[in-house]
Design a protein around this motif. Sequence first.
Motif, short mmCIF file in Angstrom:
data_model
loop_
_atom_site.label_atom_id
_atom_site.label_comp_id
_atom_site.label_asym_id
_atom_site.label_seq_id
_atom_site.Cartn_x
_atom_site.Cartn_y
_atom_site.Cartn_z
N UNK A 1 0.55 -2.00 0.06
CA UNK A 1 -0.07 -0.59 0.06
C UNK A 1 1.21 1.05 0.10
N UNK A 2 1.88 1.01 0.85
CA UNK A 2 3.07 2.56 0.72
C UNK A 2 3.85 2.58 -0.63
N UNK A 3 3.67 1.66 -1.37
CA UNK A 3 4.57 1.67 -2.51
C UNK A 3 4.00 2.23 -3.71
N UNK B 1 3.18 12.47 5.24
CA UNK B 1 1.62 12.57 5.89
C UNK B 1 1.82 10.50 5.09
N UNK B 2 2.28 10.18 3.65
CA UNK B 2 1.81 9.32 3.02
C UNK B 2 1.85 8.12 3.47
N UNK B 3 3.31 7.92 4.33
CA UNK B 3 3.89 6.62 5.01
C UNK B 3 2.54 6.58 6.31
N UNK B 4 2.16 7.72 6.52
CA UNK B 4 1.75 7.99 8.32
C UNK B 4 0.29 7.12 7.88
N UNK B 5 -0.41 7.73 6.45
CA UNK B 5 -1.90 7.59 5.42
C UNK B 5 -1.63 5.37 5.86
N UNK B 6 -0.16 5.13 5.17
CA UNK B 6 -0.34 3.87 4.85
C UNK B 6 0.21 2.77 5.70
N UNK B 7 0.07 3.08 6.73
CA UNK B 7 1.46 2.70 7.85
C UNK B 7 0.42 2.51 9.40
N UNK B 8 -0.35 1.72 9.37
CA UNK B 8 -1.06 1.40 10.23
C UNK B 8 -0.59 0.45 11.54
N UNK C 1 3.38 -2.70 13.33
CA UNK C 1 2.86 -2.10 12.47
C UNK C 1 3.66 -0.95 12.44
N UNK C 2 3.20 0.04 12.21
CA UNK C 2 3.68 1.12 11.91
C UNK C 2 4.69 1.76 10.88
N UNK C 3 4.68 2.63 11.31
CA UNK C 3 6.43 2.97 10.76
C UNK C 3 7.78 3.29 11.40
N UNK C 4 8.61 2.92 11.77
CA UNK C 4 10.12 3.71 12.00
C UNK C 4 10.70 5.22 11.30
N UNK C 5 10.87 6.52 11.42
CA UNK C 5 11.00 6.59 10.25
C UNK C 5 12.43 8.16 10.71
N UNK C 6 13.01 8.18 9.87
CA UNK C 6 14.32 9.08 9.42
C UNK C 6 14.44 10.02 9.01
N UNK C 7 14.72 11.45 9.43
CA UNK C 7 15.26 11.81 8.34
C UNK C 7 16.70 12.56 7.79
N UNK C 8 16.78 12.00 7.70
CA UNK C 8 18.40 13.10 6.96
C UNK C 8 18.36 13.49 5.61
N UNK C 9 19.86 15.21 6.43
CA UNK C 9 20.51 15.29 5.37
C UNK C 9 20.85 15.58 4.56
#
Length: 109
Positions: free
Chosen positions: A15-17, A58-65, A94-102
Amino acid sequence: MKLVVAVVQDKDSNNLANALVKGNFKATKLASTGGFLKAGNTTFIIGTEDQNVDAVLRIIKDNCKNRDQLVAPISPMGGNADSYIPYPVNVKVGGATVFVLPVDQFDKF
């Protein structure tokens, strides 16, 4: 530019892809394993401009519950039997673990 690394449960990966493609974001998918249940995960690597990070999140949050899953514990083999729980346990998965890197530099060859 930012690099978004999202570790999601395999059940959410398709779903996320699809949602990322629909949002016109390109991602690389990697199979991964880990966590409490040592279950299969999918790690998404997404490069995007700074102004698009919120849309990707937002896309990640909406698709990973998060969801509840009943887990039957495995009896310890030679381990400490005092901590063994002989009945199924309800855990959140479930859910997602997300890292945002420069990103200092991005090249595409």
